[in-house]
Design an enzyme around this catalytic site. Structure first.
Site, PDB file in Angstrom:
ATOM      1  N   ARG A   1      58.652  45.820  14.020  1.00 34.96           N
ATOM      2  CA  ARG A   1      58.291  45.218  12.733  1.00 34.96           C
ATOM      3  C   ARG A   1      56.788  45.233  12.525  1.00 34.96           C
ATOM      4  NH1 ARG A   1      59.942  39.621  11.406  1.00 34.96           N
ATOM      5  NH2 ARG A   1      59.202  40.309   9.384  1.00 34.96           N
TER       6      ARG A   1
ATOM      7  N   HIS B   1      54.938  46.780   9.235  1.00 30.44           N
ATOM      8  CA  HIS B   1      54.080  45.942   8.403  1.00 30.44           C
ATOM      9  C   HIS B   1      52.661  46.478   8.358  1.00 30.44           C
ATOM     10  CE1 HIS B   1      56.403  42.067   7.565  1.00 30.44           C
ATOM     11  NE2 HIS B   1      57.260  42.829   8.202  1.00 30.44           N
TER      12      HIS B   1
ATOM     13  N   ASP C   1      46.668  51.427  10.940  1.00 30.87           N
ATOM     14  CA  ASP C   1      45.315  51.256  11.466  1.00 30.87           C
ATOM     15  C   ASP C   1      45.130  49.967  12.259  1.00 30.87           C
ATOM     16  OD1 ASP C   1      45.443  49.369   9.472  1.00 30.87           O
ATOM     17  OD2 ASP C   1      43.621  50.025   8.433  1.00 30.87           O
TER      18      ASP C   1
ATOM     19  N   HIS D   1      66.785  47.377  10.747  1.00 28.98           N
ATOM     20  CA  HIS D   1      67.770  46.326  10.953  1.00 28.98           C
ATOM     21  C   HIS D   1      68.731  46.526  12.073  1.00 28.98           C
ATOM     22  CE1 HIS D   1      67.084  45.659   6.557  1.00 28.98           C
ATOM     23  NE2 HIS D   1      66.335  44.918   7.250  1.00 28.98           N
TER      24      HIS D   1
ATOM     25  N   ASN E   1      53.665  38.010   6.177  1.00 32.60           N
ATOM     26  CA  ASN E   1      53.488  38.399   7.572  1.00 32.60           C
ATOM     27  C   ASN E   1      53.647  37.240   8.555  1.00 32.60           C
ATOM     28  OD1 ASN E   1      53.070  41.171   7.315  1.00 32.60           O
ATOM     29  ND2 ASN E   1      50.867  40.950   6.996  1.00 32.60           N
TER      30      ASN E   1
END
Length: 340
Positions: free
Chosen positions: A62, A66, A74, A210, A94
């Site tokens: 994840r 994100h 980065d 998922h 987040n």
């Protein structure tokens, strides 16, 4: 006229037939001369963390999704906030990122830097990309070659996250639009969604990956609690009853449940089989099967695990090229959680 057509053809070949400048600068043997053992070191660090907790897998995957979807791959999501800057990781979208993902990268970075030859030679962005591959493999998913050469980003702000991550209520059109903005196709979208622990936080975002993931009750409660004691008509009734049992109306909204009701700790194609049964946790999940444009791909992946894995490797490789920082655009952080 013929000359103009020839020039147009050359232009199309050059622009469409070659990889993007950033992708062209990534390569598999990037650290061959500076830190040749980096992949083995990272793999060992991820495996050690995995032995402590399985959460290492969904948390790391994840984190990668994100990171890439906001300012590119980065490691800007790794930056900690300071009194003068609220960083990406503290944006509301987040806050659900598990600490084990951050810890995995930090421990892998420490292991790499423990080798004097490698110290401050490998970027946090590349370590996160490698750790993601290794976490997926530990969960039974495919192992694949990772392109390397990313620099670490020079900025990280909470406001930069706004509108960049998929939401659990997104339609197929909204998902396609967001993914297309990163050069990803509908097939890429569906394949990445099948990794069940990764891709979306609301989705879990980018928990979308998922196949091996968890989600908080408040992310899908609107599907199982509707007026007149109803539920989302696209949801399997038995599944909805199970979700209600795990997430009663007065439950703590941060309580998490397995996103994959069949094989929550395995990287497999059960996610797609669940969609066929009306057991997609989010509206955005179930829309992949409900929409005739994406249903054939869902059916294909549901019936062929290897086809799903091949598509997933293609998609995550493309994702790893998004917004890559090279040259003066980035650097190599000494500490992944702060700028140099």
């Amino acid at each position: 006229m013929a000359k103009e057509l020839l020039l147009l053809l050359i232009f199309l070949v050059l622009t469409l037939g070659l990889p993007s400048p950033c992708a062209a600068q990534l390569r598999y043997n990037y650290y061959a001369s500076t830190c040749p053992n980096v992949e083995n070191v990272v793999r060992g660090a991820v495996a050690a963390k995995f032995r402590q907790t399985f959460v290492t897998v969904p948390a790391t995957v994840r984190l990668f999704f994100h990171d890439c979807f906001v300012q590119g791959c980065d490691a800007s999501v790794m930056i900690a906030s300071t009194p003068s800057n609220r960083a990406e990781k503290d944006n509301p979208d987040n806050l659900s990122l598990a600490g084990d993902g951050f810890d995995t990268v930090m421990k892998a970075k420490a292991a790499v830097d423990a080798d004097p030859k490698c110290r401050n030679m490998v970027s946090c962005a590349d370590i996160l990309a490698l750790a993601t591959r290794d976490a997926i493999a530990l969960a039974g998913g495919p192992s694949y070659a990772v392109e390397l050469g990313r620099g670490d980003g020079l900025s990280s702000t909470a406001q930069s996250v706004a509108g960049k991550l998929p939401q659990p209520t997104f339609s197929l059109d909204q998902l396609n639009s967001l993914f297309a903005s990163h050069g990803l196709t509908q097939t890429d979208l569906i394949a990445l969604s099948g990794s069940d622990f990764a891709v979306f936080s609301p989705l879990k975002l980018l928990s979308r990956a998922h196949t091996v993931g968890f989600s908080h009750c408040n992310r899908f409660s609107s599907r199982i609690y509707r007026p007149n004691n109803g539920v989302d008509p696209s949801m399997n009734r038995t599944y909805a009853a199970q979700l209600r049992g795990m997430c009663p109306t007065n439950v703590d909204p941060t309580i998490a449940i397995n996103m994959d009701p069949e094989t929550p700790k395995s990287f497999d194609n059960a996610y797609f089989q669940n969609l066929q049964k009306g057991m997609g946790l989010f509206t955005s999940d179930q829309s992949l099967f409900a929409d005739r444009r994406s249903r054939p791909t869902v059916n294909a992946f549901a019936g062929n695990k290897f086809a799903f894995e091949r598509a997933f490797v293609t998609a995550i490789t493309k994702l790893g090229r998004v917004g890559v920082k090279t040259g003066q655009q980035g650097n190599i952080r000494r500490d992944c959680s702060m700028f140099n």
